[in-house]
Design an enzyme around this catalytic site. Structure first.
Site, PDB file in Angstrom:
ATOM      1  CG  HIS A  20      -1.845   1.152   1.280  1.00 34.05           C
ATOM      2  ND1 HIS A  20      -2.877   1.300   0.389  1.00 34.05           N
ATOM      3  CD2 HIS A  20      -1.893   2.241   2.097  1.00 34.05           C
ATOM      4  CE1 HIS A  20      -3.537   2.425   0.661  1.00 34.05           C
ATOM      5  NE2 HIS A  20      -2.949   3.007   1.690  1.00 34.05           N
ATOM      6  CG  ASP A  22      -0.624   6.210   2.032  1.00 32.84           C
ATOM      7  OD1 ASP A  22      -1.798   6.183   1.635  1.00 32.84           O
ATOM      8  OD2 ASP A  22      -0.245   5.646   3.081  1.00 32.84           O
ATOM      9  CG  ASP A 135      -5.748   3.523   3.885  1.00 35.07           C
ATOM     10  OD1 ASP A 135      -6.197   3.114   4.981  1.00 35.07           O
ATOM     11  OD2 ASP A 135      -4.811   4.330   3.817  1.00 35.07           O
ATOM     12  CG  HIS A 404      -6.397   7.195   0.783  1.00 35.52           C
ATOM     13  ND1 HIS A 404      -6.045   6.422  -0.298  1.00 35.52           N
ATOM     14  CD2 HIS A 404      -5.593   6.803   1.796  1.00 35.52           C
ATOM     15  CE1 HIS A 404      -5.071   5.601   0.063  1.00 35.52           C
ATOM     16  NE2 HIS A 404      -4.784   5.807   1.329  1.00 35.52           N
TER      17      HIS A 404
END
Length: 999
Positions: A20, A22, A135, A404
């Site tokens: 994951h 970001d 997420d 996000h």
């Protein structure tokens, strides 16, 4: 392995390896690339080549594209092609980022998805068909519709309310078919999987060791990877001694999860944030476990296989079960514990939220402006390749900030600066492009002093004659005001033909030395007008607004005096103020003669910053420890009145003697002269707020209290696409915060006859904490001592002043229904204003060519229930014939060719739901050839999926069985267009490639 015989009742675990990543959060994109992200793709590709059974999913395209363009070797690129063909590397979602779902606009979600999909299809001929929204903080009902329209077969989410998830888990209801749009319902439904309580990270506890398990590469280090390759917290390696114990731990977790789902397939995510930067140690350990469990599958009752998201969903789909459907209810807000309501981020970093939307709106204008230029001026002198780069320099950051941890305001200060800088750079480029197009079309003197500004308050050079070019980016005729900052009151405004234009000038809200000039503009769809502004005295000058200042009033004493009311009126409303308090008192809708009691006040929630003393508020969470407290003891009032506009300026002071005001609100009411269509303008009560700097641990709200009997029922929008009903819910704990919802563009309250509508140009948290009330959170400034927040610099010590704008509409439901969609878009896409200095003395006359151009051009106009959502030239080089595209990639012919300027991307959206309005909810027939005739002669139209990568005639999505549709079959697409005529049904978003005759 997928074909291993399965014993009855044996479970099958799908190990989905993922990282994951970001796109900005605590670290910038550049820092992340250097510390770990580039290594993820380099080492994963290498490791996948070593073991035929290994698989991996790639998610955020921003990182993958940076690796592909900057890092990957030719060999690695070949290997990626091979792995995609073998189905061992899979792109899921495929957008530039994993976008936030609560505070983003649907247009920007589509942009970032299209941006990533265009790259994947052009480069690999690959089209993602599964989502992995693991997420985002809560799930919107717009997202399933978006992914269905993009051709996806299944949608996957994770973060929903803790108590709801526990309940769904217990009852095996984590999987369902979601009909996210009430109007599109079954046609655009999608199978949705909610992750169980373990979410997307592998549980790392080992019962046989105090070291962690399954994260064999440890955790990424910043700013640099360790020289010796030894990372912190590397998990216990798998050895002969612990292999059986490791296998038991993994099997136990698989079995625990299996009990929460209806089928024997278990999705077992392997990875977490920033993982797989050393894929070698990851796979070499996991290989041992996978092999061991499968060798002893009879004893364990489990088989394990490396898998992609598509492998998992394919297996569940082939079970052919009948699934429950979910209606259009979303999963917002989101709480993780009783005192952890993730409703603070709806407002966090309001300035960033505002800039992100301004950038999106400027990009929208720049795209259609450039598209028209290319079609209408094939001989133009502007370099189209450079122009496309200028647009691209804004497409990227607008896509990036939808992440996000971007527009949500949940990033560290340096990452916020990264988003802001990228957005500002792109905006500057698009402003330059638009100015150069104006120049080129008017073949003006190239050395003339031109500077463009897209936000109106930037002042031109006050001492010279100005001209302003005003572009209307919407495909409707718009009548509105634009504001220009000028240096004196005596001003005249003239159009292309030298005729006087209605305008009003008054002292500026912001500075003592300048004036705000409001110009009434009437511009047809996707067209521009040019106005000259000249200092002068005499007849034709702009109307000068006159000011009346009222004495500052102490609120405490107001109750004892008789009300002294005075009205401010236009042809739609009468707004009454009370001179005793200097506050608003009531609004009368003059059409129905309904009067609504109406007061507004600023309050602050005081929140706790000390974890020892109780729950805290931070970038994400809102945890008020008391009711909101009024901020001001005294209010000052000034009324600027003129023939076109009245502006009521209210200043809120912490006490009667305070020097500076803490809050201000500027309310504008417009009057439209005869001969102009003033319907939207007249019904708009425009409010601009000035809030900040706040004291620490304060959350600022504007509370509007009315006499409407609303039963505390609030309505808010999902992503500017559809409306959700929000009944007030009482909870044991944290009721205030759990009744906050995101307002991206729209919120309203109503009683049986009358509705009060709020339209916003950036996202805010909004709530109804009392009957007839609606409150909007405008700003937050927080600090806390939670170690995790401190170490990641996530404390939101935001000392800025914010200036959001909200438009209020008040009226019958029927009237507000006809106005709010067009009004919301008119606020989102206000006209773009570009300034230049007039050369050649005082002649307001402009070259004849310009008059022809702007006054007699054929505008692009759609009916008021449709929105021209996209008109752009993407520049993609892919073939829209899939077989050809795959073949050219296979043959290695997909080289860096020139951008394709002949393909125009067009999207048309129906703004209304079925049954929402007797007239506006009807399907609309559009003749595309006639709609676009101003751009040239349409030769061919191809209807495509939402992001453009599928021909809708060949797109077949999986049809999951439901009680309504017991047959399992594929979806067929919408009816296709014969001879350029299309019918757009309620809530549809239709996407086309349009080709014009080459001039």
């Amino acid at each position: 392995l997928a074909l291993l015989p399965r014993a009855a009742g044996e479970l099958r675990a799908f190990v989905v390896a993922h990282s994951h990543m970001d796109v900005g959060w605590v670290y910038t994109v550049q820092e992340s690339m250097h510390a770990y992200a580039a290594n993820v793709y380099t080492t994963v590709v290498e490791e996948l080549m070593k073991g035929k059974q290994r698989k991996f999913i790639a998610v955020e395209q921003e990182f993958f594209r940076l690796w592909w363009d900057m890092v990957a070797t030719d060999t690695q690129k070949q290997q990626v092609h091979q792995l995609l063909q073998e189905g061992r590397l899979e792109f899921v979602i495929g957008g530039q980022v994993m976008h936030d779902e609560a505070v983003t606009l649907i247009d920007d979600q589509i942009l970032q998805l299209t941006e990533g999909h265009g790259f994947l299809y052009e480069t690999f001929g690959f089209r993602p068909q599964f989502s992995w929204h693991v997420d985002p903080f809560g799930a919107s009902a717009t997202t399933p519709t978006l992914f269905a329209l993009a051709g996806f077969n299944a949608h996957l989410i994770s973060r929903i309310d803790y108590d709801l998830k526990a309940d769904m888990q217990k009852n095996k209801k984590l999987q369902f078919v979601w009909q996210g749009s009430p109007s599109l319902s079954a046609r655009q439904e999608i199978f949705t999987h909610v992750m169980d309580q373990y979410s997307y990270c592998t549980p790392s506890q080992l019962p046989f060791s105090n070291r962690s398990g399954f994260f064999w590469n440890g955790f990424a280090t910043f700013p640099d990877p360790p020289k010796d390759g030894v990372y912190p917290n590397m998990s216990l390696p798998v050895t002969d001694a612990n292999l059986h114990l490791y296998a038991q731990t993994m099997v136990a977790n698989i079995k625990e999860r299996a009990a929460w789902f209806r089928t024997g397939e278990v999705l077992w995510p392997w990875g977490c944030d920033k993982q797989f930067f050393n894929a070698s140690v990851q796979y070499s350990n996991m290989d041992l476990l996978v092999d061991y469990i499968n060798k002893h599958s009879a004893a364990f009752g489990v088989t394990v296989q490396y898998a992609t998201v598509s492998d998992y969903f394919q297996a569940v789909y082939s079970r052919n079960l009948t699934w429950e459907t979910r209606d259009s209810q979303d999963f917002l807000p989101y709480s993780t514990e009783p005192f952890q309501a993730w409703t603070g981020f709806y407002t966090s970093r309001s300035t960033l939220k505002g800039i992100a939307r301004r950038a999106s709106s400027l990009l929208y204008a720049g795209e259609s402006f450039f598209t028209q230029y290319v079609q209408k001026h094939p001989e133009g002198s502007i370099c189209k390749y450079k122009a496309l780069e200028q647009l691209q320099s804004l497409r990227y950051p607008v896509s990036e900030v939808q992440h996000h941890d971007g527009i949500t305001g949940t990033e560290s200060p340096k990452v916020k600066d990264m988003y802001m800088n990228n957005l500002m750079y792109g905006m500057l480029n698009v402003k330059k492009l638009m100015a150069s197009i104006i120049f080129d079309i008017n073949s003006a003197k190239k050395n003339g002093d031109v500077y463009s500004s897209v936000y109106t308050k930037d002042s031109g050079k006050p001492d010279v004659d100005l001209y302003v070019v005003v572009y209307n980016p919407l495909a409707w005729n718009i009548t509105t005001f634009v504001t220009v900052s000028v240096s004196s009151e005596a001003m005249g405004v003239y159009d292309e033909l030298g005729r006087s234009v209605p305008a009003q000038v008054q002292s500026s809200v912001e500075s003592q030395s300048t004036y705000d000039l409001y110009i009434l503009v009437a511009i047809s769809g996707l067209s521009y007008r040019k106005y000259s502004i000249k200092p002068l005295g005499g007849e034709e000058s702009a109307f000068i607004g006159s000011s009346v200042k009222y004495q500052r009033r102490a609120l405490a004493r107001a109750g004892q005096q008789r009300q002294q009311l005075f009205p401010v009126v236009n042809s739609c409303y009468q707004i009454v103020f009370d001179q005793n308090t200097n506050l608003m008192h009531s609004i009368t809708d003059r059409e129905t003669n309904q009067t609504v009691q109406f007061t507004q006040e600023f309050l602050e929630y005081h929140v706790n910053g000390d974890t020892k003393k109780g729950p805290i508020s931070d970038n994400y969470l809102f945890a008020p420890n008391t009711s909101a407290v009024p901020v001001s003891k005294a209010v000052g009032l000034e009324v600027m009145s003129g023939s076109l506009m009245t502006e009521i300026r209210q200043y809120f002071y912490s006490n009667v003697t305070s020097e500076d005001y803490a809050y201000a609100v500027y309310t504008r009411l417009y009057s439209v002269p005869e001969g102009y269509d003033g319907k939207l303008l007249c019904h708009r009560i425009e409010q601009e707020y000035s809030v900040g700097p706040l004291e620490l641990n304060r959350e600022a709200i504007l509370r509007t209290s009315t006499s409407l009997s609303t039963r505390q029922l609030l309505y808010t929008d999902n992503n500017g696409y559809q409306i959700q009903k929000r009944p007030f819910k009482a909870y044991v704990n944290n009721t205030v915060a759990r009744n906050y919802y995101p307002m991206v563009q729209t919120a309203y309250i109503e009683d049986d006859t009358t509705r009060l509508m709020l339209l916003a140009e950036r996202a805010h948290g909004v709530s109804s904490q009392g009957n007839g009330q609606v409150e909007v959170m405008l700003h937050r400034r927080l600090w806390n001592n939670l170690q995790w927040d401190l170490s990641n610099n996530l404390t939101l010590n935001d000392s800025s002043v914010v200036r959001p704008v909200i438009w209020l509409l008040l009226g019958s439901k029927a009237l507000t229904n006809t106005l709010y969609r067009t009004s919301g878009l008119a606020l989102e896409h206000r006209p773009v204003v570009m300034f230049g200095a007039l050369s050649g003395g005082d002649k307001p006359k402009l070259p004849r060519q310009l008059q022809q151009n702007s006054v007699h051009d054929l505008p692009v106009t759609v009916p008021p229930n449709l929105h021209l959502q996209t008109l752009s030239i993407p520049g993609w080089r892919y073939s829209s014939n899939h077989a050809e595209q795959v073949k050219s990639i296979h043959m290695g012919e997909q080289k860096q060719g020139d951008a394709d300027f002949s393909r125009v991307l067009l999207r048309i959206r129906h703004l209304y739901e079925v049954g929402e309005d007797p007239v506006l909810s009807q399907p609309v027939v559009v003749d595309l050839k006639s709609l676009l005739k101003g751009l040239g002669s349409v030769m061919a139209v191809e209807e495509r999926s939402l992001t453009g990568t599928w021909d809708v005639n060949t797109l077949e999505r999986w049809k999951w069985k439901t009680a309504q549709h017991p047959g399992k079959r594929f979806f067929n697409s919408t009816e296709t267009s014969e001879d350029f005529m299309i019918t757009v049904h309620p809530k549809e978003i239709r996407t086309f490639f349009v080709y014009f005759q080459v001039q």
